[in-house]
Design a protein around this motif. Structure first.
Motif, mmCIF file in Angstrom:
data_model
loop_
_atom_site.group_PDB
_atom_site.id
_atom_site.type_symbol
_atom_site.label_atom_id
_atom_site.label_comp_id
_atom_site.label_asym_id
_atom_site.label_seq_id
_atom_site.Cartn_x
_atom_site.Cartn_y
_atom_site.Cartn_z
ATOM 1 N N GLY A 7 -18.231 -9.191 -15.354
ATOM 2 C CA GLY A 7 -17.603 -8.213 -13.580
ATOM 3 C C GLY A 7 -19.231 -7.942 -13.118
ATOM 4 O O GLY A 7 -19.461 -7.957 -11.813
ATOM 5 N N LEU A 8 -20.095 -7.655 -14.301
ATOM 6 C CA LEU A 8 -20.928 -6.903 -13.335
ATOM 7 C C LEU A 8 -21.851 -8.381 -12.878
ATOM 8 O O LEU A 8 -22.664 -8.065 -12.104
ATOM 9 N N ALA A 9 -22.362 -9.382 -13.371
ATOM 10 C CA ALA A 9 -23.067 -10.563 -12.784
ATOM 11 C C ALA A 9 -21.897 -11.088 -12.165
ATOM 12 O O ALA A 9 -22.238 -11.059 -10.893
ATOM 13 N N LEU A 10 -20.693 -10.803 -11.776
ATOM 14 C CA LEU A 10 -20.072 -11.370 -9.754
ATOM 15 C C LEU A 10 -20.186 -10.747 -9.486
ATOM 16 O O LEU A 10 -20.419 -10.606 -8.149
ATOM 17 N N MET A 11 -20.454 -8.928 -9.370
ATOM 18 C CA MET A 11 -21.145 -7.889 -9.221
ATOM 19 C C MET A 11 -22.407 -7.990 -8.043
ATOM 20 O O MET A 11 -22.863 -7.514 -6.836
ATOM 21 N N VAL A 12 -23.294 -8.187 -9.084
ATOM 22 C CA VAL A 12 -24.818 -8.571 -9.152
ATOM 23 C C VAL A 12 -24.761 -9.981 -8.198
ATOM 24 O O VAL A 12 -25.599 -10.219 -6.778
ATOM 25 N N SER A 13 -24.165 -10.897 -8.160
ATOM 26 C CA SER A 13 -24.139 -11.797 -7.500
ATOM 27 C C SER A 13 -23.794 -12.246 -5.510
ATOM 28 O O SER A 13 -23.759 -12.279 -4.865
ATOM 29 N N ALA A 14 -22.333 -10.803 -5.638
ATOM 30 C CA ALA A 14 -21.982 -10.177 -4.340
ATOM 31 C C ALA A 14 -22.708 -9.709 -3.765
ATOM 32 O O ALA A 14 -22.864 -9.781 -2.087
ATOM 33 N N ALA A 15 -23.967 -9.052 -5.009
ATOM 34 C CA ALA A 15 -24.666 -7.819 -3.855
ATOM 35 C C ALA A 15 -25.772 -9.259 -2.935
ATOM 36 O O ALA A 15 -26.249 -8.735 -2.292
ATOM 37 N N TRP A 16 -26.343 -10.265 -3.476
ATOM 38 C CA TRP A 16 -27.345 -11.195 -3.363
ATOM 39 C C TRP A 16 -26.929 -11.192 -2.220
ATOM 40 O O TRP A 16 -26.860 -12.066 -1.238
ATOM 41 N N ALA A 17 -25.337 -11.965 -2.045
ATOM 42 C CA ALA A 17 -24.700 -12.578 -1.166
ATOM 43 C C ALA A 17 -24.795 -12.007 0.017
ATOM 44 O O ALA A 17 -24.402 -12.859 1.434
ATOM 45 N N GLY A 18 -24.981 -10.886 0.072
ATOM 46 C CA GLY A 18 -24.429 -10.301 1.104
ATOM 47 C C GLY A 18 -26.096 -9.850 1.671
ATOM 48 O O GLY A 18 -26.522 -9.145 2.917
ATOM 49 N N GLN A 19 -27.377 -10.228 1.295
ATOM 50 C CA GLN A 19 -28.491 -9.837 1.320
ATOM 51 C C GLN A 19 -28.644 -11.157 2.471
ATOM 52 O O GLN A 19 -28.006 -12.439 2.748
ATOM 53 N N VAL A 24 -37.384 -20.362 6.476
ATOM 54 C CA VAL A 24 -38.053 -21.116 5.447
ATOM 55 C C VAL A 24 -37.749 -21.041 4.427
ATOM 56 O O VAL A 24 -37.673 -22.949 3.716
ATOM 57 N N THR A 25 -37.537 -20.589 2.979
ATOM 58 C CA THR A 25 -37.498 -20.260 1.805
ATOM 59 C C THR A 25 -36.248 -20.403 1.054
ATOM 60 O O THR A 25 -35.961 -20.738 -0.134
ATOM 61 N N ASN A 26 -35.254 -19.287 1.652
ATOM 62 C CA ASN A 26 -33.953 -19.546 1.745
ATOM 63 C C ASN A 26 -33.777 -18.704 0.834
ATOM 64 O O ASN A 26 -32.691 -18.327 -0.187
ATOM 65 N N LEU A 27 -34.949 -17.505 0.657
ATOM 66 C CA LEU A 27 -34.967 -16.584 -0.574
ATOM 67 C C LEU A 27 -34.319 -15.690 0.382
ATOM 68 O O LEU A 27 -34.498 -15.129 1.178
ATOM 69 N N PRO A 28 -33.935 -14.041 -0.640
ATOM 70 C CA PRO A 28 -33.021 -12.873 -0.582
ATOM 71 C C PRO A 28 -34.460 -12.519 0.590
ATOM 72 O O PRO A 28 -35.587 -12.602 0.042
ATOM 73 N N LEU A 29 -33.878 -11.998 1.503
ATOM 74 C CA LEU A 29 -34.754 -10.564 2.027
ATOM 75 C C LEU A 29 -34.194 -8.985 3.066
ATOM 76 O O LEU A 29 -33.104 -9.514 2.701
ATOM 77 N N PRO A 30 -34.381 -8.435 2.729
ATOM 78 C CA PRO A 30 -35.918 -8.256 1.421
ATOM 79 C C PRO A 30 -36.019 -8.746 0.003
ATOM 80 O O PRO A 30 -35.148 -8.751 -0.118
ATOM 81 N N MET A 61 -50.685 -5.941 -5.520
ATOM 82 C CA MET A 61 -50.202 -4.963 -5.053
ATOM 83 C C MET A 61 -49.029 -5.682 -4.786
ATOM 84 O O MET A 61 -48.920 -6.324 -4.513
ATOM 85 N N PRO A 62 -47.802 -4.144 -5.556
ATOM 86 C CA PRO A 62 -46.649 -5.606 -4.770
ATOM 87 C C PRO A 62 -46.230 -4.935 -3.188
ATOM 88 O O PRO A 62 -47.400 -4.320 -2.973
ATOM 89 N N LEU A 63 -45.403 -5.641 -2.835
ATOM 90 C CA LEU A 63 -45.141 -5.949 -0.760
ATOM 91 C C LEU A 63 -43.969 -6.370 -0.977
ATOM 92 O O LEU A 63 -43.435 -6.935 -2.333
ATOM 93 N N GLU A 64 -43.636 -5.715 -0.259
ATOM 94 C CA GLU A 64 -42.118 -6.560 0.081
ATOM 95 C C GLU A 64 -42.028 -6.980 1.254
ATOM 96 O O GLU A 64 -42.383 -7.137 2.568
#
Length: 161
Positions: A7-19, A24-30, A61-64
């Motif tokens: 269930g937790l994995a599905l919630m995380v997947s759903a959160a990423w799917a909404g991003q 160019v990279t098809n990676l999540p933004l931000p 240095m971390p950047l977003e």
């Protein structure tokens, strides 16, 4: 237990799917990255012809990343300042900036656990595993767990193995 993890994995997947995804990279933004180089020009637009507004001079240095265009990434730092940086200056290695002076690192994700170190405000630490409230950090040879709310460079809802 397994059903809870699923269930937790599905919630995380759903959160990423909404991003949004980078064109160019098809990676999540931000998403967060770090400076690979010890120096990097921050430009007004995504090309060498655009004016340099300033130079980042802090390796790791971390950047977003907030946008992508060809080989360029629009980034912002913890102060909200940003611009366009060439992708070759960035790394997928995750780091965070300590946002609380003398932040305690604990042996386990529990404030009753023994302290392993204290980190000063502004220290950059390597990001490891994170649960909903805690992240494992490594800095200056020390390792331990810190509360996520005291860090910049990790989303509040982000889970990492």
């Amino acid at each position: 237990m397994q059903g809870g993890l699923l269930g937790l994995a599905l919630m995380v997947s759903a959160a990423w799917a909404g991003q949004d995804r980078g064109p160019v990279t098809n990676l999540p933004l931000p998403r967060y990255v770090s400076m690979k180089a010890s120096e990097g020009n921050v430009r007004r637009g995504p090309s060498l012809t655009h004016r340099i507004d300033w130079v980042y001079t802090r390796r790791d240095m971390p950047l977003e990343i907030t946008a992508e265009h060809g080989h360029w990434r629009r980034v912002r730092d913890r102060d909200g300042a940003g611009g366009w940086v060439h992708y070759s200056l960035l790394s997928g290695v995750r780091t965070v900036i300590i946002e609380e002076d003398m932040l305690s690192l604990y042996r386990r994700p529990d404030t009753r656990a023994p302290e392993t170190a204290r980190l000063e405000l502004g220290v950059i630490a390597r990001l490891g595993e994170c649960d909903l409230h805690w992240c494992e950090l490594t800095a200056a040879g020390y390792r331990g767990w810190a509360l996520k709310t005291a860090l910049w460079g990790v989303r509040a809802d982000e889970l990492r193995d």
